[in-house]
Design an enzyme around this catalytic site. Structure first.
Site, PDB file in Angstrom:
ATOM      1  CD  GLU A   9      -7.548   3.701   0.995  1.00  0.00           C
ATOM      2  OE1 GLU A   9      -7.513   4.187   2.140  1.00  0.00           O
ATOM      3  OE2 GLU A   9      -6.747   2.823   0.599  1.00  0.00           O
ATOM      4  CD  GLU A  68      -4.691  -0.353  -0.917  1.00  0.00           C
ATOM      5  OE1 GLU A  68      -5.442   0.335  -0.209  1.00  0.00           O
ATOM      6  OE2 GLU A  68      -4.381  -1.543  -0.646  1.00  0.00           O
ATOM      7  CG  ASP A  93      -1.971   1.062   1.195  1.00  0.00           C
ATOM      8  OD1 ASP A  93      -1.941   1.900   0.266  1.00  0.00           O
ATOM      9  OD2 ASP A  93      -2.835   1.072   2.091  1.00  0.00           O
ATOM     10  CG  HIS A 137      -1.683   4.985   3.153  1.00  0.00           C
ATOM     11  ND1 HIS A 137      -1.978   6.091   3.909  1.00  0.00           N
ATOM     12  CD2 HIS A 137      -2.533   4.013   3.566  1.00  0.00           C
ATOM     13  CE1 HIS A 137      -2.950   5.817   4.757  1.00  0.00           C
ATOM     14  NE2 HIS A 137      -3.302   4.547   4.570  1.00  0.00           N
ATOM     15  CG  HIS A 166     -10.021   0.280   1.768  1.00  0.00           C
ATOM     16  ND1 HIS A 166     -10.642   1.099   2.712  1.00  0.00           N
ATOM     17  CD2 HIS A 166      -8.696   0.407   1.997  1.00  0.00           C
ATOM     18  CE1 HIS A 166      -9.720   1.679   3.450  1.00  0.00           C
ATOM     19  NE2 HIS A 166      -8.542   1.271   3.046  1.00  0.00           N
TER      20      HIS A 166
END
Length: 414
Positions: A264, A238, A212, A214, A314
């Site tokens: 997400e 991700e 991730d 992020h 998610h």
């Protein structure tokens, strides 16, 4: 009630009229499926549950968790509760359409999270009334279990090998970890070395691992990092770039063979559309507690299938959101894997099973969770504990995400 008050389908606009559908539902003229009360409960670690009860006493649970924005969502839920009292809980699509389309301003994480909590609870109610799990209402099952992954490494990833061994012993075959700690817009290339090392360590014990980014990694470093990771074949990367950059994502997509996942922070079919049309992602990750609940998440998943895009919900959230995500997984052909928050680093003060009375339904076996068979969402919620915890949590400051700053004091992406 004024003549302009929004009414469920079947109602006239005359203030004195009552919906024929509602008035004649039973021999006595009462409809047990009308919404009686809508409540919300903020509980540790950072979750927001929604409880809807019908006039007939059927209770459905939803989850409207929006990490770091609990009070904003609660304000929206209070407004929704006032509007929906007396509506037929069985008319989920009508209620969703009203909440999303009728109020002029639409979309965004706060309004969509509030709608999500309501929508999930309504599907729970409908399944309980009809005596079937939600996946039956979504077209039936397409698989017997849903693959899941657990987290390792924490917000600032470390000790991943030991944590990966624990996850493997717990039955997981896949894990996810943050790719980097706090990182500058253009940092030293050596800041990426530890990411590659951690991935190699986790894969050395036979686990697949997603990374991730992020949204912490900006374009100058993102393209370097995906190139460094490619020989180690992560399960996916991700949010390698922040949402809102579909063209830049397409450029990155063309530079790597690693599957790219995001979603997400996208909340509707309209939000995901440019990513689908550009062909710049392989996996869409709607969060069922942010993306309009079961109704909108299922539509996003169906839309994704037309573009050969997989669905990986998610869900670093509570048991209600997780159960709802699994219902999507059981009934969606292009579902690939679901996030699971059991023993996640954010779960301080409570964990995934804390508010459940049937945690065995979430047993991880060979990296997957078996079909949920009970009516509705399939989870039994400890209402007494939730009410007690919400009363205690109301005395505490709501959860907020960590603040990352660089050496120069500037705010960095979390």
């Amino acid at each position: 009630m004024s003549a302009n008050t929004p009414q469920p389908i079947g109602s006239s606009t005359a203030a004195a009229d009552i919906s024929q559908q509602q008035a004649t539902f039973t021999a006595k003229g009462a409809n047990p499926h009308l919404i009686k009360t809508i409540e919300n409960f903020s509980v540790r670690p950072r979750w927001l549950f929604v409880r809807i009860e019908t006039e007939g006493g059927v209770v459905g649970w939803g989850e409207a968790t929006l990490e770091g924005h609990t009070e904003a969502v609660q304000g929206s839920l209070r407004d929704i509760a006032r509007r929906l009292k007396g509506w037929d809980a069985m008319n989920i699509e009508d209620i969703y359409t009203y909440l999303y389309r009728h109020r002029f301003y639409r979309g965004g994480e706060v309004l969509m999270s509030a709608i999500s909590g309501i929508d999930i609870a309504l599907w729970d109610i409908k399944g309980k009334i009809l005596g079937v799990p939600v996946w039956q209402l979504l077209g039936g099952k397409v698989r017997e279990n849903c693959p899941v992954y657990g987290w390792i490494g924490g917000d600032r990833p470390s000790d991943v090998l030991e944590q990966a061994k624990v996850r493997k012993a717990q039955g997981f075959t896949r894990v996810k970890m943050n790719a980097t700690e706090s990182i500058g817009w253009l940092d030293s290339p050596h800041a990426l070395d530890e990411t590659v090392k951690r991935l190699a360590e986790v894969k050395s014990i036979g686990l697949d691992a997603g990374l991730d980014f992020h949204g912490r990694v900006h374009k100058p470093l993102a393209k370097q990092l995906v190139k460094l990771l490619e020989p180690h074949r992560p399960l996916f990367v991700e949010e390698p770039l922040l949402p809102g950059h579909p063209n830049e994502m397409k450029d990155l997509y063309n530079k790597t063979s690693i599957p790219i996942a995001l979603g997400e922070r996208l909340f509707t079919r309209e939000d995901v559309r440019p990513y689908f049309e550009l062909g710049c992602i392989d996996i869409i990750q709607p969060d069922i507690a942010h993306a309009g609940g079961i109704s909108e998440t299922k539509k996003i998943a169906t839309m994704a299938e037309a573009y050969d895009i997989g669905v990986a919900p998610h869900c670093p959230l509570g048991p209600v959101a997780f159960a709802a995500s699994l219902q999507i997984g059981f009934s969606t052909p292009n579902f690939v894997v679901c996030e699971m928050s059991w023993k996640m680093h954010y779960n301080v003060g409570a964990d995934l099973f804390t508010y459940m009375t049937n945690p065995d339904v979430f047993a991880v076996k060979n990296g997957a969770i078996d079909l949920l068979m009970a009516p509705g969402l399939g989870v039994e919620i400890n209402e007494e504990l939730i009410r007690k915890e919400a009363a205690e949590a109301s005395k505490l400051e709501p959860w907020i995400n960590p603040l990352f700053r660089g050496d120069d004091g500037s705010v960095r992406e979390w």
